[in-house]
Design a protein around this motif. Structure first.
Motif, PDB file in Angstrom:
ATOM      1  N   ILE A 184     -32.138 -16.749 -25.380  1.00 31.63           N
ATOM      2  CA  ILE A 184     -30.747 -17.003 -25.739  1.00 31.63           C
ATOM      3  C   ILE A 184     -30.498 -18.506 -25.677  1.00 31.63           C
ATOM      4  O   ILE A 184     -30.780 -19.153 -24.655  1.00 31.63           O
ATOM      5  CB  ILE A 184     -29.790 -16.263 -24.783  1.00 31.63           C
ATOM      6  CG1 ILE A 184     -30.021 -14.745 -24.890  1.00 31.63           C
ATOM      7  CG2 ILE A 184     -28.336 -16.605 -25.113  1.00 31.63           C
ATOM      8  CD1 ILE A 184     -29.247 -13.944 -23.878  1.00 31.63           C
ATOM      9  N   ASN A 185     -29.960 -19.054 -26.760  1.00 28.68           N
ATOM     10  CA  ASN A 185     -29.688 -20.488 -26.829  1.00 28.68           C
ATOM     11  C   ASN A 185     -28.266 -20.805 -26.385  1.00 28.68           C
ATOM     12  O   ASN A 185     -27.384 -19.942 -26.385  1.00 28.68           O
ATOM     13  CB  ASN A 185     -29.900 -20.996 -28.257  1.00 28.68           C
ATOM     14  CG  ASN A 185     -31.340 -20.886 -28.702  1.00 28.68           C
ATOM     15  OD1 ASN A 185     -32.251 -21.103 -27.910  1.00 28.68           O
ATOM     16  ND2 ASN A 185     -31.555 -20.534 -29.957  1.00 28.68           N
ATOM     17  N   ILE A 186     -28.045 -22.057 -26.053  1.00 34.08           N
ATOM     18  CA  ILE A 186     -26.717 -22.529 -25.655  1.00 34.08           C
ATOM     19  C   ILE A 186     -25.749 -22.383 -26.828  1.00 34.08           C
ATOM     20  O   ILE A 186     -26.123 -22.584 -27.986  1.00 34.08           O
ATOM     21  CB  ILE A 186     -26.810 -24.001 -25.180  1.00 34.08           C
ATOM     22  CG1 ILE A 186     -25.532 -24.447 -24.491  1.00 34.08           C
ATOM     23  CG2 ILE A 186     -27.156 -24.929 -26.337  1.00 34.08           C
ATOM     24  CD1 ILE A 186     -25.679 -25.809 -23.811  1.00 34.08           C
ATOM     25  N   PRO A 187     -24.486 -22.007 -26.590  1.00 34.24           N
ATOM     26  CA  PRO A 187     -23.528 -21.876 -27.694  1.00 34.24           C
ATOM     27  C   PRO A 187     -23.312 -23.209 -28.414  1.00 34.24           C
ATOM     28  O   PRO A 187     -23.363 -24.286 -27.808  1.00 34.24           O
ATOM     29  CB  PRO A 187     -22.243 -21.421 -27.003  1.00 34.24           C
ATOM     30  CG  PRO A 187     -22.690 -20.799 -25.724  1.00 34.24           C
ATOM     31  CD  PRO A 187     -23.906 -21.570 -25.308  1.00 34.24           C
ATOM     32  N   LYS A 188     -23.073 -23.110 -29.704  1.00 32.30           N
ATOM     33  CA  LYS A 188     -22.806 -24.298 -30.514  1.00 32.30           C
ATOM     34  C   LYS A 188     -21.604 -25.056 -29.953  1.00 32.30           C
ATOM     35  O   LYS A 188     -20.591 -24.475 -29.583  1.00 32.30           O
ATOM     36  CB  LYS A 188     -22.516 -23.864 -31.956  1.00 32.30           C
ATOM     37  CG  LYS A 188     -22.350 -25.009 -32.937  1.00 32.30           C
ATOM     38  CD  LYS A 188     -22.133 -24.472 -34.348  1.00 32.30           C
ATOM     39  CE  LYS A 188     -22.007 -25.599 -35.360  1.00 32.30           C
ATOM     40  NZ  LYS A 188     -21.804 -25.084 -36.735  1.00 32.30           N
ATOM     41  N   GLU A 222     -16.673 -27.546 -25.880  1.00 25.36           N
ATOM     42  CA  GLU A 222     -16.305 -27.704 -24.470  1.00 25.36           C
ATOM     43  C   GLU A 222     -16.466 -29.177 -24.145  1.00 25.36           C
ATOM     44  O   GLU A 222     -17.559 -29.733 -24.275  1.00 25.36           O
ATOM     45  CB  GLU A 222     -17.181 -26.873 -23.539  1.00 25.36           C
ATOM     46  CG  GLU A 222     -16.762 -27.051 -22.077  1.00 25.36           C
ATOM     47  CD  GLU A 222     -17.700 -26.366 -21.082  1.00 25.36           C
ATOM     48  OE1 GLU A 222     -17.245 -26.059 -19.977  1.00 25.36           O
ATOM     49  OE2 GLU A 222     -18.883 -26.166 -21.409  1.00 25.36           O
ATOM     50  N   THR A 249     -21.556 -26.890 -27.207  1.00 24.28           N
ATOM     51  CA  THR A 249     -21.586 -27.076 -25.758  1.00 24.28           C
ATOM     52  C   THR A 249     -22.823 -27.883 -25.388  1.00 24.28           C
ATOM     53  O   THR A 249     -23.696 -28.124 -26.213  1.00 24.28           O
ATOM     54  CB  THR A 249     -21.607 -25.727 -25.013  1.00 24.28           C
ATOM     55  OG1 THR A 249     -22.803 -25.014 -25.367  1.00 24.28           O
ATOM     56  CG2 THR A 249     -20.391 -24.882 -25.384  1.00 24.28           C
ATOM     57  N   LYS A 250     -22.890 -28.293 -24.127  1.00 23.42           N
ATOM     58  CA  LYS A 250     -23.967 -29.198 -23.730  1.00 23.42           C
ATOM     59  C   LYS A 250     -24.301 -28.966 -22.266  1.00 23.42           C
ATOM     60  O   LYS A 250     -23.400 -28.827 -21.424  1.00 23.42           O
ATOM     61  CB  LYS A 250     -23.515 -30.650 -23.950  1.00 23.42           C
ATOM     62  CG  LYS A 250     -24.610 -31.692 -23.826  1.00 23.42           C
ATOM     63  CD  LYS A 250     -24.064 -33.071 -24.220  1.00 23.42           C
ATOM     64  CE  LYS A 250     -25.155 -34.124 -24.195  1.00 23.42           C
ATOM     65  NZ  LYS A 250     -24.640 -35.452 -24.592  1.00 23.42           N
ATOM     66  N   ASP A 251     -25.597 -28.900 -21.959  1.00 22.78           N
ATOM     67  CA  ASP A 251     -26.034 -28.844 -20.564  1.00 22.78           C
ATOM     68  C   ASP A 251     -26.004 -30.248 -19.962  1.00 22.78           C
ATOM     69  O   ASP A 251     -26.305 -31.235 -20.643  1.00 22.78           O
ATOM     70  CB  ASP A 251     -27.467 -28.298 -20.470  1.00 22.78           C
ATOM     71  CG  ASP A 251     -27.553 -26.828 -20.842  1.00 22.78           C
ATOM     72  OD1 ASP A 251     -26.707 -26.055 -20.368  1.00 22.78           O
ATOM     73  OD2 ASP A 251     -28.479 -26.463 -21.610  1.00 22.78           O
ATOM     74  N   CYS A 252     -25.659 -30.313 -18.697  1.00 23.87           N
ATOM     75  CA  CYS A 252     -25.762 -31.585 -17.959  1.00 23.87           C
ATOM     76  C   CYS A 252     -26.966 -31.458 -17.027  1.00 23.87           C
ATOM     77  O   CYS A 252     -26.879 -30.820 -15.973  1.00 23.87           O
ATOM     78  CB  CYS A 252     -24.480 -31.852 -17.186  1.00 23.87           C
ATOM     79  SG  CYS A 252     -24.529 -33.386 -16.232  1.00 23.87           S
TER      80      CYS A 252
END
Length: 287
Positions: free
Chosen positions: A2-6, A122, A8-11
């Motif tokens: 499962i990929n990160i939602p469009k 986000e 949004t961004k991981d820190c």
């Protein structure tokens, strides 16, 4: 997988120290100017944003994450910080204590818009709110605080643009003049602005469509329609900015994208970060 939602961004750990440094600077500047932290829920009843932001804005019309919860109540993820803080100020009776009340927040916000450089669905917002003062010095103080933070963050090429969008009285006169100017060119405007023409013509000045922007180039200027009280307030704000050593330029077409503003509106633009040049914006809201 499962990929990160469009949008949004991981820190990740190699970046989190940068976030901590930004947040530390924001808190230090806020504390230096006497603002105290407030934390409001990530979601609110949708009416909080409909009443505050305005149902003719792009945020409400196109960008809010709104859903029905299991109790069939309309809930919205916060698209900006001010409306929830204003709700808390009223609901918790902060107005009954010593005034002014000066608050700040660092909060995630959510808008369903096309992800692009510097814009995510986000995102995180640092903001301050100054309740309980009609004095123009309060407007200037918020602007000085914003500039102090931006400079401490090392943002260069900063330019401040200010305007006044008046009160209900002078805005009514301006809306008449603006509608008169626009009525012969309605067919050339985008569908959203044709709707705004009837509901909130001031909002047309904030349209990002090139055709609408070209039509508005020679539109009437709201600062030419300010009542005596609003004109005096704007002159005082400019005086305080000058006394604070802050250079500014009056841009009569700044209206900001949210309907709650009255009188002073402002934007800081940086020439050093590419196309998305606006790094901070705000204004007064007496309604």
């Amino acid at each position: 997988m499962i990929n990160i939602p469009k949008g949004t961004k991981d820190c990740l750990p190699q970046d989190s120290y940068k976030w901590q440094a930004i947040e530390k600077t924001a808190r230090e500047v806020a504390n230096d100017f006497g603002f105290k932290e407030i934390r409001t829920p990530t979601f609110e009843h949708t009416e909080v944003f409909l009443r505050g932001i305005g149902d003719t804005t792009d945020v409400v019309n196109k960008e809010m994450y709104t859903f029905l919860d299991k109790g069939d109540r309309s809930i919205t993820l916060k698209p900006e910080g001010t409306a929830g803080v204003a709700r808390a100020f009223v609901e918790k009776g902060l107005y009954s204590g010593p005034l002014p009340v000066k608050l700040y927040y660092i909060t995630p916000c959510f808008r369903y818009e096309r992800p692009q450089a510097g814009r995510l669905r986000e995102f995180h917002q640092f903001g301050v709110e100054f309740f309980g003062s009609e004095r123009p010095s309060a407007d200037a103080e918020v602007i000085v605080a914003a500039k102090t933070f931006l400079e401490k963050m090392g943002i260069t090429g900063l330019k401040l643009y200010v305007n006044s969008i008046g009160c209900k009285t002078c805005r009514a006169e301006f809306n008449k003049a603006l509608k008169e100017y626009l009525k012969s060119r309605l067919d050339e405007m985008c569908p959203v602005c044709r709707e705004r023409y009837e509901k909130n013509p001031l909002r047309i000045l904030d349209c990002k469509e090139e055709g609408c922007k070209n039509i508005c180039k020679d539109a009437p200027k709201i600062i030419d329609y300010l009542c005596d009280d609003c004109a005096k307030h704007f002159e005082e704000v400019k005086k305080y900015l000058t006394l604070s050593g802050i250079e500014y330029e009056v841009d009569p077409y700044i209206v900001r994208g949210l309907d709650y503003y009255t009188k002073t509106v402002f934007e800081f633009v940086s020439t050093s970060i590419g196309a998305q040049g606006t790094v901070c914006g705000g204004g007064r809201y007496d309604g």
